[in-house]
Design an enzyme around this catalytic site. Structure first.
Site, PDB file in Angstrom:
ATOM      1  N   GLU A  63      39.282-117.983  79.578  1.00 16.75           N
ATOM      2  CA  GLU A  63      39.699-119.308  79.109  1.00 16.75           C
ATOM      3  C   GLU A  63      40.403-120.027  80.261  1.00 16.75           C
ATOM      4  OE1 GLU A  63      41.105-119.236  74.720  1.00 16.75           O
ATOM      5  OE2 GLU A  63      41.597-117.254  75.513  1.00 16.75           O
ATOM      6  N   LYS A  86      44.093-121.761  79.913  1.00 18.04           N
ATOM      7  CA  LYS A  86      45.263-121.028  79.443  1.00 18.04           C
ATOM      8  C   LYS A  86      46.426-121.246  80.407  1.00 18.04           C
ATOM      9  CE  LYS A  86      45.853-118.243  76.582  1.00 18.04           C
ATOM     10  NZ  LYS A  86      45.338-116.887  76.336  1.00 18.04           N
ATOM     11  N   GLU A  88      45.252-108.257  68.492  1.00 17.67           N
ATOM     12  CA  GLU A  88      44.943-108.598  69.890  1.00 17.67           C
ATOM     13  C   GLU A  88      45.308-107.433  70.781  1.00 17.67           C
ATOM     14  OE1 GLU A  88      46.516-112.183  71.738  1.00 17.67           O
ATOM     15  OE2 GLU A  88      46.739-113.089  69.766  1.00 17.67           O
TER      16      GLU A  88
END
Length: 340
Positions: free
Chosen positions: A312, A315, A261
């Site tokens: 998103e 989140k 990531e």
């Protein structure tokens, strides 16, 4: 088969394996209630020439969409499953793999299983179960004849380092060595990579005095940081080489590092802008395409997965946590970035 054909065949395999190193991967997080369908996501990746994706969960509603898409998969084994997988034997691990993954996607499309995500950072309850779970899953893959094809590891936060400056002083947190050492032994024995999630964005916003923005962003005017004979102009390289140094400090040399990531948000903070995201992620793609290594390992390309495919909206944490997406929900790009 003649010796010439055998050599050509082996050369093709080597080329295929090495060619993977110049292809960027993207994470497909799904913490949102407005996301496009998994099928639309798979088509979006393919239409942009992206052939590798990280899926954080073995979601039965997601895996089938990628099964025939020709996309190489990195699939997460959730932290909450580690207790069961560690306490069970290999036969139960086989059943778990079949029920949760291989029922929905062919093993031919899977390159990595990521057993646990940042367990040592945010889910420490599961720490004691991490390596036993990996060992049981590995035995299960052996039983299925897949241990050479599918590699196992676990994704760690870069905070597993207690020291990272200068990179040559890289060292793991001593309190984590009871888990990290047997894991490193496993990675070394099986030819598997050390996986790390690293975000120069977070390093900058948490310590802007000591982490200049240019240094976090691959800026052309970043001040070079000297480390012996080596020079660092960005935090990304410095973090990877600190991980390598930490592994070597514990006696493990040659374990590859994969960045599972990394990314830069486009909103929610003064430096979370589309312009900065385009600079950071664009530089990452450029480095992967050109197989750029690090100052310590200049000839060793780093495999990278960008975070994230979409924003998103569910989140938790700071507002910027919701804005790491590279694509809009309609499939257009939030900013100019070339994946070709």
């Amino acid at each position: 088969m003649s010796n010439v054909l055998i050599l050509l065949f082996l050369a093709a395999l080597v080329f295929q394996a090495s060619s993977d190193s110049n292809k960027i991967g993207i994470c497909h997080g799904r913490v949102g209630n407005d996301l496009p369908s998994p099928y639309a996501a798979s088509l979006l990746l393919k239409s942009n020439g992206i052939s590798k994706v990280r899926l954080f969960l073995p979601d039965p509603t997601v895996l089938p969409a990628f099964n025939s898409a020709g996309i190489e998969l990195m699939i997460g084994v959730p932290n909450e499953n580690l207790t069961y997988l560690a306490s069970s034997d290999a036969n139960l691990a086989v059943n778990w793999l079949r029920s949760n993954i291989f029922t929905f996607v062919s093993p031919d499309h899977i390159r990595y299983l990521v057993v646990g995500n940042e367990v040592l950072y945010k889910d420490t309850f599961y720490s004691q179960y991490l390596v036993p779970a990996i060992n049981n899953i590995y035995k299960a893959l052996q039983m299925l004849g897949l241990d050479k094809k599918i590699k196992l590891s676990s994704a760690h936060a870069s905070s597993v380092l207690s020291s990272s400056y200068p990179p040559s002083a890289g060292a793991f947190d001593q309190q984590l060595l009871s888990v990290l050492l047997p894991m490193l032994q496993f990675l070394n024995q099986t030819g598997s990579p050390f996986m790390v999630n690293t975000y120069p964005f977070f390093s900058y916003i948490n310590d802007p005095i000591n982490v200049p923005l240019n240094y976090a962003l691959f800026g052309p005017d970043a001040v070079s940081v000297k480390d012996g004979d080596l020079a660092y102009t960005n935090l990304f390289d410095a973090t990877i080489d600190a991980i390598v140094a930490a592994m070597e400090r514990e006696g493990f040399k040659g374990i590859p590092v994969i960045v599972t990531e990394t990314g830069w948000p486009t909103a929610g903070h003064v430096v979370a802008t589309k312009e900065n995201a385009a600079i950071y992620n664009g530089k990452i793609v450029e480095r992967v395409r050109n197989r750029v290594g690090t100052p310590k390992l200049p000839g060793v390309p780093v495999e990278v997965y960008l975070f994230d495919l979409y924003d998103e909206n569910l989140k938790s944490g700071g507002e910027f946590e919701k804005h790491f997406g590279i694509f809009n929900l309609d499939g257009s790009k939030l900013y100019n970035i070339d994946f070709s």
